[in-house]
Design an enzyme around this catalytic site. Structure first.
Site, mmCIF file in Angstrom:
data_model
loop_
_atom_site.group_PDB
_atom_site.id
_atom_site.type_symbol
_atom_site.label_atom_id
_atom_site.label_comp_id
_atom_site.label_asym_id
_atom_site.label_seq_id
_atom_site.Cartn_x
_atom_site.Cartn_y
_atom_site.Cartn_z
ATOM 1 N N VAL A 4 0.480 -1.355 -0.118
ATOM 2 C CA VAL A 4 0.137 -0.275 0.034
ATOM 3 C C VAL A 4 0.581 1.205 -0.178
ATOM 4 O O VAL A 4 0.092 2.364 0.303
ATOM 5 C CB VAL A 4 -1.383 -0.311 0.942
ATOM 6 C CG1 VAL A 4 -2.359 -1.244 1.014
ATOM 7 C CG2 VAL A 4 -0.087 -0.048 2.732
ATOM 8 N N SER B 247 -8.909 2.281 15.306
ATOM 9 C CA SER B 247 -8.374 2.124 16.517
ATOM 10 C C SER B 247 -8.559 2.847 17.766
ATOM 11 O O SER B 247 -9.360 3.796 17.337
ATOM 12 C CB SER B 247 -6.427 1.697 16.718
ATOM 13 O OG SER B 247 -6.119 1.374 17.719
ATOM 14 N N TYR C 122 1.662 6.086 15.710
ATOM 15 C CA TYR C 122 0.182 4.922 15.700
ATOM 16 C C TYR C 122 -1.117 6.040 15.568
ATOM 17 O O TYR C 122 -1.558 5.894 15.263
ATOM 18 C CB TYR C 122 0.738 3.555 16.044
ATOM 19 C CG TYR C 122 -0.817 2.344 16.238
ATOM 20 C CD1 TYR C 122 -0.682 1.927 15.161
ATOM 21 C CD2 TYR C 122 -1.266 2.322 16.651
ATOM 22 C CE1 TYR C 122 -1.386 0.938 15.265
ATOM 23 C CE2 TYR C 122 -2.555 1.157 16.602
ATOM 24 C CZ TYR C 122 -2.429 0.345 15.981
ATOM 25 O OH TYR C 122 -3.492 -0.089 15.805
ATOM 26 N N ALA C 123 -1.048 6.809 17.161
ATOM 27 C CA ALA C 123 -2.141 7.326 17.472
ATOM 28 C C ALA C 123 -2.443 8.090 16.061
ATOM 29 O O ALA C 123 -3.940 7.740 16.294
ATOM 30 C CB ALA C 123 -2.056 7.197 18.674
ATOM 31 N N SER D 112 -1.924 8.768 12.991
ATOM 32 C CA SER D 112 -1.824 8.144 12.407
ATOM 33 C C SER D 112 -3.098 7.640 11.898
ATOM 34 O O SER D 112 -4.693 7.309 10.769
ATOM 35 C CB SER D 112 -1.771 6.938 11.560
ATOM 36 O OG SER D 112 -1.109 5.617 11.664
ATOM 37 N N LYS D 113 -3.376 6.342 12.960
ATOM 38 C CA LYS D 113 -5.167 5.975 13.402
ATOM 39 C C LYS D 113 -6.014 7.443 13.567
ATOM 40 O O LYS D 113 -8.299 7.139 13.628
ATOM 41 C CB LYS D 113 -5.498 4.936 14.112
ATOM 42 C CG LYS D 113 -4.293 3.818 14.640
ATOM 43 C CD LYS D 113 -4.815 2.979 12.624
ATOM 44 C CE LYS D 113 -4.297 1.733 12.975
ATOM 45 N NZ LYS D 113 -5.083 0.718 11.078
#
Length: 264
Positions: free
Chosen positions: A73, A151, A164-165, A167-168
């Site tokens: 991706v 998430s 991560y946070a 991006s989500k």
């Protein structure tokens, strides 16, 4: 990748054509299985193409319709190749599940720019790439449903998970923007926000703490169901969002976390 195809049984997604990214393991494999068992023709895309083929083969052996393909991706060329693969296979696509994800543990100071880019390139920009490629094809054949796997960390932050946070959280607004821009063209776009689910990614995170049992107990103690979630429970939620039963849901998100986010 070789085509592996069986007969799709009647079900909630009978005749639909669904593409799942990050489908070789964990949530992606569970979602692909749920869609196939509901009667959809499922293209399982993953950076690990051979493993995606293997999961697809198990579905075919069970009498379902599935095919594996290598899908990166972070590459627009790879994304567009996956679209051509599914169109050549089934002639259309009615569902897309953006599940491919990456986690690098670091706080806002220790995280490097390269790590930041690596996480967002998969989790957020990767979902944008696939959405950008697939939406026109979906509209051309009557529309369809997109499910983005966000998430609980898209709503709340955990220590040392900044990229991560972020991006989500961005994925939730990509979900809303897609629904707003293309809802009247027949596109539905919704998101799922899972809590702590028993997947390989979670296992790796727990083992990295040095005391996996204690870390798992801590996560279980944060919800009110008294256990970790199961991948098939997220798969069932994705199946609902892909189906016509969720026909008036657009731009929404569903939290699957055992009431963890409901506590103080």
């Amino acid at each position: 990748m070789a085509v592996t195809q069986g007969a799709a049984p009647a079900g909630r997604l009978a005749g639909d054509v669904v593409v799942v990214t990050g489908a070789a393991r964990g949530l992606g494999a569970a979602i692909a299985r749920a869609a196939a068992e509901a009667g959809a023709h499922v293209l399982l895309g993953d950076l690990d193409g051979p493993r995606a083929d293997a999961v697809a083969a198990t579905l075919v052996a069970a009498g379902h319709s599935a095919r594996g393909t290598t899908l990166d991706v972070t590459s627009q060329q790879s994304v567009e190749a996956s679209l051509q693969t599914v169109l050549e296979w089934q002639g259309r696509v009615t569902g897309l599940v953006n599940n491919a994800g990456r986690l690098i543990e670091a706080d806002v100071v220790s995280l490097t720019e390269e790590q930041w880019d690596a996480v967002l390139d998969v989790n957020l920009k990767g979902a944008w790439r696939t959405t950008r490629a697939y939406v026109p094809a979906m509209i051309e054949t009557g529309g369809g449903s997109i499910v983005n796997i966000s998430s609980l960390e898209g709503l709340f932050a955990r220590p040392a998970h900044v990229a991560y946070a972020v991006s989500k959280a961005g994925l939730l607004n990509l979900t809303r923007a897609t629904a707003v821009d293309f809802g009247r063209s027949g596109i539905r776009c919704n998101a799922i926000c899972p809590g702590s689910i028993e997947t390989e990614m979670l296992t790796q995170h727990l083992e990295a703490t040095g005391d996996a049992d204690a870390a798992a107990s801590d996560l279980i103690g944060r919800n009110r169901t008294g256990r970790l979630g199961r991948p098939e429970e997220v798969g069932a939620t994705a199946l609902f969002l892909l189906s016509g039963e969720a026909g008036f849901m657009n731009g929404s998100h569903v939290v699957v976390d055992g009431a963890r986010g409901a506590t103080t």
